[in-house]
Enzyme design. Structure first.
Site, PDB file in Angstrom:
ATOM      1  N   GLY A 269     -21.964  -2.721 -22.848  1.00  0.00           N
ATOM      2  CA  GLY A 269     -22.299  -3.210 -24.180  1.00  0.00           C
ATOM      3  C   GLY A 269     -21.316  -2.779 -25.240  1.00  0.00           C
ATOM      4  N   SER A 270     -20.572  -3.693 -25.817  1.00  0.00           N
ATOM      5  CA  SER A 270     -19.524  -3.303 -26.747  1.00  0.00           C
ATOM      6  C   SER A 270     -18.998  -4.518 -27.504  1.00  0.00           C
ATOM      7  CB  SER A 270     -18.399  -2.612 -25.978  1.00  0.00           C
ATOM      8  OG  SER A 270     -18.162  -3.284 -24.757  1.00  0.00           O
ATOM      9  N   ARG A 271     -17.849  -4.345 -28.157  1.00  0.00           N
ATOM     10  CA  ARG A 271     -17.335  -5.383 -29.041  1.00  0.00           C
ATOM     11  C   ARG A 271     -15.812  -5.307 -29.108  1.00  0.00           C
ATOM     12  NH1 ARG A 271     -19.089  -5.238 -35.433  1.00  0.00           N
ATOM     13  NH2 ARG A 271     -17.146  -6.013 -36.332  1.00  0.00           N
TER      14      ARG A 271
END
Length: 230
Positions: A197-199
């Site tokens: 989960g990240s960006r």
């Protein structure tokens, strides 16, 4: 059918997930064996098996490493560096490096996305910097500057600078960056990997033609997110 088989053959597990999947698999089996031995309850054991099987399949999906090739001319093209969803398309002031206005496109990756990252442009890596920080939820605006992140400055063949920023999230606690200072970089090559989960933010020169919109799904190395000015 032939195209489908070809796509399946071009999918493999990313090396970043090898140890994680191995040790988690051993842990699941060991706990399951202990649960069966202590409880003797087939219903509880069956529920455990179903839940763990689903969770493990999600992890396998997360660590997929599809082999992709961009089909088209790459000059002045900016591709999505990650699978995910566009959460920001706006003009911002970037004071860390450019000290002027840039166009920012941000892509959020959920647990169900492939988490390999690709180079968004052809060119050269000017520098790579890593910054420790917080672990806010990745889709929040402050995550771009306050969270742990890695900055990769890229320069195209005609001298245009693109900043690609890998950002850790509330769950993601490890950013892996393969890009190295002064190395050539190409669309289709992996820039790095972010676990759980990240960006990824991409800072573009003003005047670039943005080709995506808020909420749009992206495919890393395939979706054109912008076109640079000549």
């Amino acid at each position: 059918m032939g195209d489908r088989i070809k796509r399946i053959k071009n999918i493999r597990l990313h090396r970043e997930g090898t140890n994680t999947l191995f040790y988690v698999g051993i842990g699941i089996v060991a706990i399951g064996a202990l649960l069966w031995y202590l409880s003797g309850n087939s219903f509880i054991f069956n529920v455990y098996v179903v839940i763990m099987a689903i969770a493990y399949c999600v992890m396998i999906n997360f660590f997929r490493c599809p082999i992709r090739y961009f089909n088209g001319e790459t000059k002045n093209i900016v591709v999505a560096p990650a699978d995910g969803r566009v959460v920001v398309v706006e003009e911002v002031v970037e004071d860390e490096y450019f000290h002027n206005k840039r166009l920012m496109v941000s892509i959020f990756m959920s647990l169900f996305n492939v988490h390999a990252n690709w180079f968004p442009v052809d060119g050269k890596v000017k520098f790579v910097k890593h910054f420790n920080g917080n672990f806010h939820k990745a889709w929040l605006p402050k995550a771009s500057e306050e969270n742990e992140h890695a900055d990769i400055m890229l320069e195209t063949d005609d001298g245009q600078e693109i900043l690609c920023r890998q950002i850790a999230g509330a769950v993601a606690r490890r950013i892996v960056t393969y890009a190295k200072d002064e190395e050539d970089c190409y669309i289709d090559e992996h820039l790095g990997f972010i676990k759980f989960g990240s960006r990824v933010d991409v800072y573009l020169p003003l005047g670039s033609e943005v080709c995506v919109k808020m909420g749009q799904s992206t495919t890393g190395d395939q979706t054109v997110i912008a076109k640079l000015k000549n």
